[in-house]
Design a protein around this motif. Sequence first.
Motif, short mmCIF file in Angstrom:
data_model
loop_
_atom_site.label_atom_id
_atom_site.label_comp_id
_atom_site.label_asym_id
_atom_site.label_seq_id
_atom_site.Cartn_x
_atom_site.Cartn_y
_atom_site.Cartn_z
N LYS A 73 0.84 -1.19 0.00
CA LYS A 73 0.00 0.00 0.00
C LYS A 73 0.88 1.25 0.00
O LYS A 73 1.95 1.28 0.61
CB LYS A 73 -0.94 0.00 1.20
N LEU A 74 0.38 2.28 -0.68
CA LEU A 74 1.14 3.53 -0.80
C LEU A 74 0.21 4.73 -0.70
O LEU A 74 -0.80 4.80 -1.40
CB LEU A 74 1.89 3.56 -2.14
N ILE A 75 0.57 5.66 0.18
CA ILE A 75 -0.11 6.95 0.28
C ILE A 75 0.68 7.94 -0.55
O ILE A 75 1.89 8.10 -0.36
CB ILE A 75 -0.19 7.42 1.74
N MET A 76 0.02 8.61 -1.48
CA MET A 76 0.66 9.64 -2.30
C MET A 76 0.19 11.00 -1.78
O MET A 76 -0.96 11.39 -1.98
CB MET A 76 0.29 9.47 -3.77
N ARG A 77 1.08 11.70 -1.09
CA ARG A 77 0.71 12.93 -0.38
C ARG A 77 1.23 14.17 -1.12
O ARG A 77 2.39 14.22 -1.53
CB ARG A 77 1.30 12.89 1.03
N ALA A 78 0.37 15.17 -1.26
CA ALA A 78 0.74 16.45 -1.84
C ALA A 78 0.63 17.53 -0.77
O ALA A 78 -0.44 17.72 -0.18
CB ALA A 78 -0.15 16.80 -3.03
N ASP A 79 1.72 18.24 -0.51
CA ASP A 79 1.73 19.31 0.47
C ASP A 79 1.50 20.66 -0.19
O ASP A 79 1.65 20.82 -1.40
CB ASP A 79 3.09 19.34 1.18
N HIS A 119 11.89 -0.89 -2.97
CA HIS A 119 12.09 -1.91 -1.92
C HIS A 119 11.42 -1.51 -0.61
O HIS A 119 10.97 -2.37 0.15
CB HIS A 119 13.58 -2.19 -1.72
N TYR A 120 11.34 -0.19 -0.32
CA TYR A 120 10.63 0.24 0.89
C TYR A 120 9.15 -0.15 0.80
O TYR A 120 8.55 -0.63 1.78
CB TYR A 120 10.72 1.76 1.06
N ILE A 121 8.57 0.07 -0.37
CA ILE A 121 7.15 -0.24 -0.58
C ILE A 121 6.91 -1.74 -0.49
O ILE A 121 5.91 -2.20 0.08
CB ILE A 121 6.68 0.31 -1.94
N GLU A 122 7.84 -2.52 -1.02
CA GLU A 122 7.71 -3.98 -1.00
C GLU A 122 7.92 -4.56 0.39
O GLU A 122 7.31 -5.58 0.73
CB GLU A 122 8.72 -4.59 -1.97
N GLU A 123 8.75 -3.93 1.20
CA GLU A 123 9.12 -4.48 2.50
C GLU A 123 8.22 -4.04 3.64
O GLU A 123 8.32 -4.57 4.75
CB GLU A 123 10.57 -4.10 2.82
N ASN A 124 7.35 -3.05 3.40
CA ASN A 124 6.52 -2.52 4.47
C ASN A 124 5.03 -2.59 4.09
O ASN A 124 4.68 -2.56 2.92
CB ASN A 124 6.90 -1.07 4.76
N ALA A 125 4.19 -2.67 5.12
CA ALA A 125 2.75 -2.79 4.87
C ALA A 125 2.19 -1.56 4.18
O ALA A 125 1.32 -1.65 3.31
CB ALA A 125 2.01 -3.03 6.19
N CYS A 126 2.71 -0.38 4.56
CA CYS A 126 2.25 0.86 3.94
C CYS A 126 3.37 1.88 3.95
O CYS A 126 4.09 2.01 4.95
CB CYS A 126 1.03 1.43 4.66
N CYS A 127 3.52 2.61 2.86
CA CYS A 127 4.49 3.69 2.78
C CYS A 127 3.77 4.97 2.36
O CYS A 127 2.66 4.94 1.86
CB CYS A 127 5.58 3.36 1.75
N VAL A 128 4.46 6.09 2.58
CA VAL A 128 3.94 7.38 2.11
C VAL A 128 5.04 8.08 1.33
O VAL A 128 6.19 8.14 1.77
CB VAL A 128 3.43 8.26 3.27
#
Length: 254
Positions: free
Chosen positions: A2-8, A189-198
Amino acid sequence: MKLIMRADDLGFSEAVSLGILKAVKDGVITSVGLMPNMESAQFGYELIKDCDIALGQHTNICVGKPLSDPRLIPSLVQANGEFCSSKEIRAREKDTINIQECEIEIEAQLLRFQEITGRNPDYFEGHAVFSKNFFIALENVAKRHGLFFCNPALDKEWEKQNGIVGLPFFKADEQGLYNPQQYMEENLHYIEENACCVAIFHPGYLDHYILTHSSFTHVRAMECDFLCSEWLKKWLAQHQIELVDFRNYQDIAL
């Protein structure tokens, strides 16, 4: 995955806000942070208010004018009553931001966020100032109001508690730009190794205000194009990455 795509920076300027709208409607942004103290905050909110995204408070203590009385927050402002710049704050040898003063301004920005949107933010974090005291003040206010304080990429303990890992910040070249495709590939690899990234971006178009008040200029337009690109959409599908937003994690955090 899972990936959160955040715009500031929604509300930083009208042009930035229009670019963020583009990255939401034609791109893959799932969460957007509003800067409540900025003059274009209402304009920015009106653009995205009907979009299905998480809307957060991107608390700002380094651009423009505070919403609280400058006399109550001397550690945050210059003699003219405007905020000290992030560059000036980063140059200090010690963290001179006063936590109590900071909370006064954060509360004022929360009230403005509520006035603009009619509700609480879906998540709660800060703009451009990497100050421990600022983070403490943000977390204190968030706890006081039952809000989801977010600090990915900067606080490993927060990441562990909330199950969200922030991708590393990009490294800019001499022109202040970077290769976003390479950035995503290198951090897969961060996205693959963790349940959720941002992943945190600053899409936007450019106008006079942003050109004179931000060190992020052409990178905003570049990111706007990238976030709407077919390459990125195909890359996410190829790696079976599910896009989510901070609303999916509020119950865990609270």
